[in-house]
Design an enzyme around this catalytic site. Structure first.
Site, PDB file in Angstrom:
ATOM      1  N   HIS A 168     -13.409   1.397   1.536  1.00  0.00           N
ATOM      2  CA  HIS A 168     -14.532   1.715   0.655  1.00  0.00           C
ATOM      3  C   HIS A 168     -14.719   0.627  -0.409  1.00  0.00           C
ATOM      4  O   HIS A 168     -14.231  -0.483  -0.236  1.00  0.00           O
ATOM      5  CB  HIS A 168     -14.367   3.121   0.058  1.00  0.00           C
ATOM      6  CG  HIS A 168     -13.924   4.109   1.094  1.00  0.00           C
ATOM      7  ND1 HIS A 168     -14.778   4.641   2.030  1.00  0.00           N
ATOM      8  CD2 HIS A 168     -12.686   4.608   1.387  1.00  0.00           C
ATOM      9  CE1 HIS A 168     -14.091   5.448   2.837  1.00  0.00           C
ATOM     10  NE2 HIS A 168     -12.828   5.444   2.476  1.00  0.00           N
ATOM     11  N   GLU A 173     -10.831   7.262  -4.269  1.00  0.00           N
ATOM     12  CA  GLU A 173     -10.090   6.607  -3.189  1.00  0.00           C
ATOM     13  C   GLU A 173     -10.258   5.084  -3.258  1.00  0.00           C
ATOM     14  O   GLU A 173      -9.309   4.337  -3.008  1.00  0.00           O
ATOM     15  CB  GLU A 173     -10.582   7.124  -1.833  1.00  0.00           C
ATOM     16  CG  GLU A 173      -9.859   6.494  -0.644  1.00  0.00           C
ATOM     17  CD  GLU A 173     -10.474   6.876   0.696  1.00  0.00           C
ATOM     18  OE1 GLU A 173     -11.413   7.692   0.714  1.00  0.00           O
ATOM     19  OE2 GLU A 173      -9.992   6.340   1.713  1.00  0.00           O
ATOM     20  N   HIS A 214      -6.319   3.602   3.089  1.00  0.00           N
ATOM     21  CA  HIS A 214      -7.135   4.772   2.758  1.00  0.00           C
ATOM     22  C   HIS A 214      -6.281   5.892   2.212  1.00  0.00           C
ATOM     23  O   HIS A 214      -5.052   5.863   2.299  1.00  0.00           O
ATOM     24  CB  HIS A 214      -7.854   5.293   4.019  1.00  0.00           C
ATOM     25  CG  HIS A 214      -8.915   4.374   4.525  1.00  0.00           C
ATOM     26  ND1 HIS A 214     -10.240   4.508   4.183  1.00  0.00           N
ATOM     27  CD2 HIS A 214      -8.834   3.279   5.326  1.00  0.00           C
ATOM     28  CE1 HIS A 214     -10.939   3.535   4.760  1.00  0.00           C
ATOM     29  NE2 HIS A 214     -10.107   2.775   5.460  1.00  0.00           N
ATOM     30  N   GLU A 238      -3.752   6.443   6.228  1.00  0.00           N
ATOM     31  CA  GLU A 238      -4.170   7.448   5.252  1.00  0.00           C
ATOM     32  C   GLU A 238      -2.895   7.828   4.507  1.00  0.00           C
ATOM     33  O   GLU A 238      -2.013   8.492   5.053  1.00  0.00           O
ATOM     34  CB  GLU A 238      -4.764   8.674   5.959  1.00  0.00           C
ATOM     35  CG  GLU A 238      -6.028   8.404   6.752  1.00  0.00           C
ATOM     36  CD  GLU A 238      -7.276   8.359   5.871  1.00  0.00           C
ATOM     37  OE1 GLU A 238      -7.150   8.475   4.632  1.00  0.00           O
ATOM     38  OE2 GLU A 238      -8.380   8.213   6.433  1.00  0.00           O
TER      39      GLU A 238
HETATM   40 ZN    ZN Z   1     -11.113   6.276   3.344  1.00  0.00          ZN
END
Ligand code: ZN
Length: 308
Positions: free
Chosen positions: A98, A135, A190, A272
């Protein structure tokens, strides 16, 4: 679709489509997650990862997390002495998921791009903790810590973005940056946005796709190796458990729907690191000391992969 990652539609179970590699990886998982087994065996609660990480090490060597300076950027890697140059000549691309500016550029990031198998949004805003820690801030922080650790070992490190552009890059460009750098390893950072009670980390491996501009067949195997090493070292250094909601407890998930993986021609995985929407995981993700451990665990996995 609020708070879903870059094409982070809830992954669909793929049991019926698992190929030989997935089976092979599953067979290797107990080895990869030996650190987790040791952690569990020495009495880890499985709940309080912040403190548990100090006691677990598959190799018997102290983990970086046991250092009093774990919250600082200068924690040394246990895998090689500082300044050893073990990774000289190696190129690592870190992809901080992101972008903090994506929220202000919804039209731009909603633009569809070709990921070979299909078309998909350029990028997404990413998730956030319930208290508003984004995030995109998390991914940049972990990326910076990783860059410090990996450069210390002599690697050439490139970030796909460093909050130095208003939004993105799009997922196709994120893949292209790794390809054009001829990266020896790429990791996309992430944190997930799943339901409360869903906890733990998982590493996402590229599935074999061959469609349009996407051809991952050559990177499936080395990416599996990279991801397995990262999962094992992440457990060992952070003490965090593999995801309790995806991956059947292995901490490994294979996906064929992510542009950042489908368009990669070099070994690449996503991680993640935890679930921002769970308060216990959020307490870890918002801790600088824990993020240092996360960066250390991921970096150790990369180092192990690159050194063979
Ligand atoms: Zn993400």
């Amino acid at each position: 679709m609020s708070y879903t990652g870059p094409g982070f539609d809830p992954p669909q179970p793929r049991r019926s489509r698992r190929g030989p590699l997935t089976v092979a990886l599953a067979a290797l998982v107990p080895g990869a997650l030996l650190g987790w087994a040791v952690y569990a065996a020495v009495g880890g609660s499985g709940g309080d990862e912040v403190s548990a990480g100090v006691s677990a090490s598959a190799s018997g060597t102290p983990t970086a997390g046991s250092s009093p300076s774990a919250g600082a950027d200068d924690t040394k890697s246990p895998s090689a002495p500082a300044g050893s140059g073990a990774l000289k000549g190696k190129v690592v691309v870190i992809d901080p998921g992101h972008n903090p500016g994506n929220f202000r550029h919804t039209a731009d990031i909603n633009r569809q791009v070709d990921i070979g198998t299909n078309r998909k949004e350029c990028d997404t805003t990413g998730t956030a903790t319930n208290d508003g820690y984004a995030e995109a801030e998390f991914t940049l922080d972990v990326a910076h810590r990783m860059r410090t650790l990996l450069e210390r070992q002599g690697a050439t490190v490139k970030l796909t973005q460093d909050a130095d552009r208003p939004f993105g890059p799009c997922v196709d460009e994120r893949a292209r940056i790794g390809n054009e750098a001829k990266a020896d390893a790429v990791v996309s950072i992430h944190a997930d946005g799943s339901g409360t009670g869903n906890r733990g980390f998982h590493v996402i491996l590229p599935g074999a796709v061959h469609s349009g501009a996407a051809d991952t067949r050559a990177i499936v195997e080395p990416s599996g190796d990279l991801g397995e090493r990262i999962a094992g070292d992440f457990v060992r250094v952070t003490g965090s458990a593999p995801s309790n909601y995806i991956g059947d407890g292995t901490g490994l998930v294979t996906r064929e729907d992510l542009g950042g993986l489908n368009l990669s021609t070099v070994p690449k995985v996503f991680i993640e690191c935890g679930n921002m929407r769970d308060s216990k995981d959020a307490a870890l993700l918002t801790s600088g000391a824990w993020r240092q451990k996360a960066a250390q665990g991921i970096s150790d996995g990369i180092v192990g992969f690159l050194r063979g």
